[in-house]
Enzyme design. Structure first.
Site, PDB file in Angstrom:
ATOM      1  N   LYS A  40       1.859 -12.218   5.696  1.00 26.02           N
ATOM      2  CA  LYS A  40       2.806 -11.095   5.541  1.00 26.02           C
ATOM      3  C   LYS A  40       2.481  -9.950   6.497  1.00 26.02           C
ATOM      4  O   LYS A  40       3.368  -9.418   7.142  1.00 26.02           O
ATOM      5  CB  LYS A  40       2.738 -10.508   4.109  1.00 26.02           C
ATOM      6  CG  LYS A  40       3.245 -11.394   3.018  1.00 26.02           C
ATOM      7  CD  LYS A  40       3.398 -10.602   1.726  1.00 26.02           C
ATOM      8  CE  LYS A  40       2.089 -10.043   1.178  1.00 26.02           C
ATOM      9  NZ  LYS A  40       1.163 -11.066   0.665  1.00 26.02           N
ATOM     10  N   ARG A 100       4.393  -5.467  -6.299  1.00 24.69           N
ATOM     11  CA  ARG A 100       3.484  -6.551  -6.693  1.00 24.69           C
ATOM     12  C   ARG A 100       3.650  -6.898  -8.171  1.00 24.69           C
ATOM     13  O   ARG A 100       2.998  -7.813  -8.658  1.00 24.69           O
ATOM     14  CB  ARG A 100       2.028  -6.118  -6.507  1.00 24.69           C
ATOM     15  CG  ARG A 100       1.469  -6.182  -5.109  1.00 24.69           C
ATOM     16  CD  ARG A 100       0.737  -7.469  -4.871  1.00 24.69           C
ATOM     17  NE  ARG A 100      -0.562  -7.469  -4.225  1.00 24.69           N
ATOM     18  CZ  ARG A 100      -0.909  -6.985  -3.064  1.00 24.69           C
ATOM     19  NH1 ARG A 100      -0.080  -6.296  -2.355  1.00 24.69           N
ATOM     20  NH2 ARG A 100      -2.115  -7.175  -2.594  1.00 24.69           N
ATOM     21  N   ARG A 102     -10.400 -15.174   7.278  1.00 26.25           N
ATOM     22  CA  ARG A 102     -10.108 -13.787   7.640  1.00 26.25           C
ATOM     23  C   ARG A 102     -11.347 -12.897   7.540  1.00 26.25           C
ATOM     24  O   ARG A 102     -11.541 -12.004   8.354  1.00 26.25           O
ATOM     25  CB  ARG A 102      -9.004 -13.279   6.697  1.00 26.25           C
ATOM     26  CG  ARG A 102      -8.336 -12.025   7.112  1.00 26.25           C
ATOM     27  CD  ARG A 102      -7.074 -11.787   6.321  1.00 26.25           C
ATOM     28  NE  ARG A 102      -7.349 -11.471   4.925  1.00 26.25           N
ATOM     29  CZ  ARG A 102      -6.416 -11.097   4.063  1.00 26.25           C
ATOM     30  NH1 ARG A 102      -5.162 -11.037   4.433  1.00 26.25           N
ATOM     31  NH2 ARG A 102      -6.734 -10.816   2.817  1.00 26.25           N
ATOM     32  N   ARG A 157     -12.288 -10.456   5.496  1.00 23.37           N
ATOM     33  CA  ARG A 157     -12.236  -9.028   5.169  1.00 23.37           C
ATOM     34  C   ARG A 157     -13.261  -8.737   4.077  1.00 23.37           C
ATOM     35  O   ARG A 157     -13.676  -9.666   3.376  1.00 23.37           O
ATOM     36  CB  ARG A 157     -10.820  -8.701   4.670  1.00 23.37           C
ATOM     37  CG  ARG A 157     -10.343  -7.326   5.012  1.00 23.37           C
ATOM     38  CD  ARG A 157      -8.863  -7.204   4.741  1.00 23.37           C
ATOM     39  NE  ARG A 157      -8.547  -7.312   3.306  1.00 23.37           N
ATOM     40  CZ  ARG A 157      -7.312  -7.410   2.832  1.00 23.37           C
ATOM     41  NH1 ARG A 157      -6.295  -7.433   3.659  1.00 23.37           N
ATOM     42  NH2 ARG A 157      -7.109  -7.495   1.539  1.00 23.37           N
ATOM     43  N   ARG A 204      -7.613 -12.799  -6.796  1.00 29.13           N
ATOM     44  CA  ARG A 204      -6.370 -12.274  -6.221  1.00 29.13           C
ATOM     45  C   ARG A 204      -5.238 -13.301  -6.346  1.00 29.13           C
ATOM     46  O   ARG A 204      -4.090 -12.947  -6.575  1.00 29.13           O
ATOM     47  CB  ARG A 204      -6.568 -11.885  -4.754  1.00 29.13           C
ATOM     48  CG  ARG A 204      -7.385 -10.612  -4.585  1.00 29.13           C
ATOM     49  CD  ARG A 204      -6.775  -9.667  -3.569  1.00 29.13           C
ATOM     50  NE  ARG A 204      -6.557 -10.289  -2.281  1.00 29.13           N
ATOM     51  CZ  ARG A 204      -7.472 -10.387  -1.325  1.00 29.13           C
ATOM     52  NH1 ARG A 204      -8.665  -9.885  -1.501  1.00 29.13           N
ATOM     53  NH2 ARG A 204      -7.182 -10.972  -0.195  1.00 29.13           N
TER      54      ARG A 204
HETATM   55  P1  AMP Z   1      -3.341  -6.270   0.440  1.00 28.79           P
HETATM   56  O1  AMP Z   1      -3.833  -5.682   1.719  1.00 28.79           O
HETATM   57  O2  AMP Z   1      -1.846  -6.166   0.305  1.00 28.79           O
HETATM   58  O3  AMP Z   1      -3.877  -7.648   0.188  1.00 28.79           O
HETATM   59  O4  AMP Z   1      -3.925  -5.344  -0.733  1.00 28.79           O
HETATM   60  C1  AMP Z   1      -5.326  -5.198  -0.940  1.00 28.79           C
HETATM   61  C2  AMP Z   1      -5.589  -4.692  -2.354  1.00 28.79           C
HETATM   62  O5  AMP Z   1      -4.965  -3.424  -2.549  1.00 28.79           O
HETATM   63  C3  AMP Z   1      -5.036  -5.578  -3.475  1.00 28.79           C
HETATM   64  O6  AMP Z   1      -5.929  -6.615  -3.799  1.00 28.79           O
HETATM   65  C4  AMP Z   1      -4.878  -4.566  -4.603  1.00 28.79           C
HETATM   66  O7  AMP Z   1      -6.119  -4.253  -5.202  1.00 28.79           O
HETATM   67  C5  AMP Z   1      -4.428  -3.322  -3.863  1.00 28.79           C
HETATM   68  N1  AMP Z   1      -2.940  -3.226  -3.762  1.00 28.79           N
HETATM   69  C6  AMP Z   1      -2.183  -3.287  -2.630  1.00 28.79           C
HETATM   70  N2  AMP Z   1      -0.870  -3.176  -2.919  1.00 28.79           N
HETATM   71  C7  AMP Z   1      -0.785  -3.037  -4.261  1.00 28.79           C
HETATM   72  C8  AMP Z   1       0.293  -2.894  -5.180  1.00 28.79           C
HETATM   73  N3  AMP Z   1       1.577  -2.898  -4.770  1.00 28.79           N
HETATM   74  N4  AMP Z   1      -0.003  -2.781  -6.504  1.00 28.79           N
HETATM   75  C9  AMP Z   1      -1.271  -2.786  -6.937  1.00 28.79           C
HETATM   76  N5  AMP Z   1      -2.330  -2.935  -6.129  1.00 28.79           N
HETATM   77  C10 AMP Z   1      -2.111  -3.059  -4.798  1.00 28.79           C
END
Ligand code: AMP
Length: 184
Positions: free
Chosen positions: A14, A89, A128, A130, A141
């Site tokens: 994404k 989410r 990845r 990270r 996750r």
């Molecule tokens: P991502 O980079 O989108 O994988 O997000 C990394 C982390 O940020 C996720 O594992 C969540 O802990 C938090 N996070 C990002 N977007 C959201 C969201 N829309 N709602 C809740 N937590 C989020």
């Protein structure tokens, strides 16, 4: 006017696709994960509240993320469109977003689901590397994705907003399919 919401499991690509599309369309790429990671780095109050959830692969509470998105979508650079990556989410967040866009008079958003098989997702996440990509956190996750986020597929499908793209192809192929689907 391009307004696109990206759905898909973690590791579906994404971020990469959203960035490329935003660049091509000259519109902001709004990633809630990026905003939260920046808040952690800057040690803001938001970062302090979000850290423990992010470290475990849990979702940050809806209200925190919703306030963040409301603030971001209210900036004037979103007048020409936006790409949302990582939000919504949860179904609560999706309902919130629907109301917010209505209030902001921003319409015509498209929802793209990037489809990638589980085993590919896990392999990509492990590659990845990270900070929050340890095996345990990845597993959590994915569980959270299945229980909280995957229901959005039905949510948007029933609203006739859902477009599907095969994410299990080369970057260029995904980009090309994405552009075609969005233009249709
Ligand atoms: P991502 O980079 O989108 O994988 O997000 C990394 C982390 O940020 C996720 O594992 C969540 O802990 C938090 N996070 C990002 N977007 C959201 C969201 N829309 N709602 C809740 N937590 C989020």
């Amino acid at each position: 006017m391009t307004r696109v919401i990206f759905l898909g499991p973690p590791g579906a690509g994404k971020g990469t696709q959203a960035k490329t599309l935003a660049n091509d369309c000259n519109i902001p790429h709004i990633s809630t994960g990026d905003i939260l990671r920046q808040a952690l780095t800057d040690q803001t109050p938001l970062g302090a509240k979000a850290q423990s959830f992010m470290d475990k692969g849990e979702l940050v509470p809806d209200q925190l993320v919703e306030e963040m998105v409301q603030e971001r979508l209210s900036l004037t650079d979103t007048n020409s469109g936006w790409i949302l990556d990582g939000f919504p989410r949860t179904v609560n967040q999706a309902v919130f977003l629907e109301e917010l866009l209505h209030k902001l008079n921003q319409h015509g958003e498209k929802v793209v689901n990037l489809e990638v098989p589980d085993e590919i997702v896990i392999a990509r996440l492990l590659e990845r590397g990270r900070k929050d990509d340890t095996e345990e956190v990845i597993r959590r996750r994915l569980e959270v994705y299945r229980s909280e986020t995957a229901p959005l597929i039905d949510f948007y499908h029933s609203r006739h907003q859902l477009l599907c793209v095969n994410g299990n192809q080369s970057l260029e192929e995904v980009s090309a399919e994405l552009k075609k689907v969005i233009a249709s």
